[in-house]
Design an enzyme around this catalytic site. Structure first.
Site, PDB file in Angstrom:
ATOM      1  N   GLY A  43       8.489   4.206  -1.771  1.00 52.76           N
ATOM      2  CA  GLY A  43       7.881   5.515  -1.537  1.00 52.76           C
ATOM      3  C   GLY A  43       7.795   6.394  -2.773  1.00 52.76           C
ATOM      4  N   LEU A 120       1.974  -1.878   3.787  1.00 55.89           N
ATOM      5  CA  LEU A 120       1.640  -3.294   3.654  1.00 55.89           C
ATOM      6  C   LEU A 120       0.868  -3.876   4.833  1.00 55.89           C
ATOM      7  CD1 LEU A 120       4.858  -4.667   1.910  1.00 55.89           C
ATOM      8  CD2 LEU A 120       2.630  -4.126   0.904  1.00 55.89           C
ATOM      9  N   ASN A 137      -6.299   4.826  -0.703  1.00 51.01           N
ATOM     10  CA  ASN A 137      -5.238   3.861  -0.976  1.00 51.01           C
ATOM     11  C   ASN A 137      -5.062   3.773  -2.483  1.00 51.01           C
ATOM     12  OD1 ASN A 137      -3.349   1.703  -0.518  1.00 51.01           O
ATOM     13  ND2 ASN A 137      -4.938   0.246  -1.138  1.00 51.01           N
ATOM     14  N   HIS A 139      -3.902   0.936  -5.403  1.00 53.25           N
ATOM     15  CA  HIS A 139      -3.636  -0.480  -5.631  1.00 53.25           C
ATOM     16  C   HIS A 139      -3.203  -0.635  -7.090  1.00 53.25           C
ATOM     17  CE1 HIS A 139      -3.988  -4.777  -4.982  1.00 53.25           C
ATOM     18  NE2 HIS A 139      -4.609  -4.855  -6.148  1.00 53.25           N
ATOM     19  N   ASP A 180      -8.123  -3.454   0.227  1.00 56.18           N
ATOM     20  CA  ASP A 180      -8.494  -3.180  -1.170  1.00 56.18           C
ATOM     21  C   ASP A 180      -9.990  -3.231  -1.454  1.00 56.18           C
ATOM     22  OD1 ASP A 180      -5.716  -3.135  -1.597  1.00 56.18           O
ATOM     23  OD2 ASP A 180      -5.677  -5.270  -2.058  1.00 56.18           O
ATOM     24  N   GLU A 209       0.369   5.226 -11.952  1.00 51.00           N
ATOM     25  CA  GLU A 209       0.098   5.545 -10.534  1.00 51.00           C
ATOM     26  C   GLU A 209       0.608   6.940 -10.200  1.00 51.00           C
ATOM     27  OE1 GLU A 209       1.172   2.652  -7.506  1.00 51.00           O
ATOM     28  OE2 GLU A 209       1.051   1.037  -8.958  1.00 51.00           O
TER      29      GLU A 209
END
Ligand code: GRF
Length: 239
Positions: A43, A120, A137, A139, A180, A209
């Site tokens: 997280g 997931l 999202n 990735h 994705d 990220e």
């Protein structure tokens, strides 16, 4: 308004592809945008987004966390911060929420944007369809390479290093019904040294990220995303 620095390309809309006029980019209203975050692991992206909300860098508020794992780091963090948690899908014999019920719960909580942050499981189409152009999202590779079913966690970084590519980096994209695959919103470049381990690449990508995802969520919450006519989303910097 100008194109944000982490979006590659020219700021001018005069060339080739037509896009929405900049005048259609409006500033955020006064009420904070209500966010749901989906997590399955540590997280750390969720934490960065939540902290950015608390600092006021994101005009939003995490109002619910969804996880398939009641004991993951993201759920523990949500508990600590009194953020309501929904376990989905529930495991074991006791029936949990159906996909329709999950979508209804999110709507009841007046969630405006859904953020997948290391979730997931494939998000059911009932939920995806309830949030058109409102679900992101992140990735940990440069999509469309190294993405899709089976590309998660260290598997991504091992495949990156094995392939010999010299660049990786996170991708933030809108979510559709496949892993994705939805429209790419933003990417950051992380050089890959061919003698580096996948663990080092993972750590370098995760570092990016933590900057990229909050920046994208900030843009989303401040209405700084427009759509090119052919369906490519574009981020604009605040002026
Ligand atoms: C990140 O690498 C993200 O790109 C991927 O899952 C990982 C989640 O990490 N989708 P964390 O749980 O946010 O630390």
């Amino acid at each position: 308004m100008r194109l944000d620095v982490f979006v590659e390309g020219k700021a001018s809309c005069r060339h080739a592809m037509r896009c929405m006029p900049v005048a259609e980019v409006t500033s955020a209203g006064s009420s904070k945008r209500r966010l749901a975050v989906f997590v399955s692991g540590g997280g750390s992206n969720f934490r960065c987004i939540h902290e950015a909300c608390l600092r006021g860098d994101v005009h939003g508020e995490v109002v619910v966390v969804v996880s398939n794992r009641a004991d993951c780091g993201g759920v523990l963090y949500a508990n600590k911060h009194q953020i309501p948690i929904i376990i989905f899908p529930a495991e074991g014999p006791a029936a949990g929420l159906s996909a329709e019920e999950l979508a209804a719960e999110l709507q009841k909580a007046e969630v405006e944007f859904v953020l997948l942050a290391g979730y997931l499981k494939l998000v059911p189409s009932e939920v995806v369809q309830a949030f058109p152009r409102r679900m992101l999202n992140i990735h940990p590779a440069l999509l469309p390479a190294f993405g899709g079913k089976g590309y998660y966690g260290m598997r991504v970084h091992k495949a990156v290093v094995a392939s010999g590519v010299r660049f990786s980096g996170p991708t933030v994209h809108f979510v559709d019904e496949e892993f994705d695959r939805g429209p790419i919103l933003a990417q950051r470049i992380v050089p890959v040294n061919p003698v580096e381990s996948p663990e080092i690449v993972a750590s370098n990508v995760l570092h990016e990220e933590h900057k990229l995802y909050p920046a994208c969520v900030a843009a989303l919450c401040s209405n700084r995303i427009t759509w090119r006519e052919d369906g490519v989303p574009i981020i604009w910097s605040p002026q």
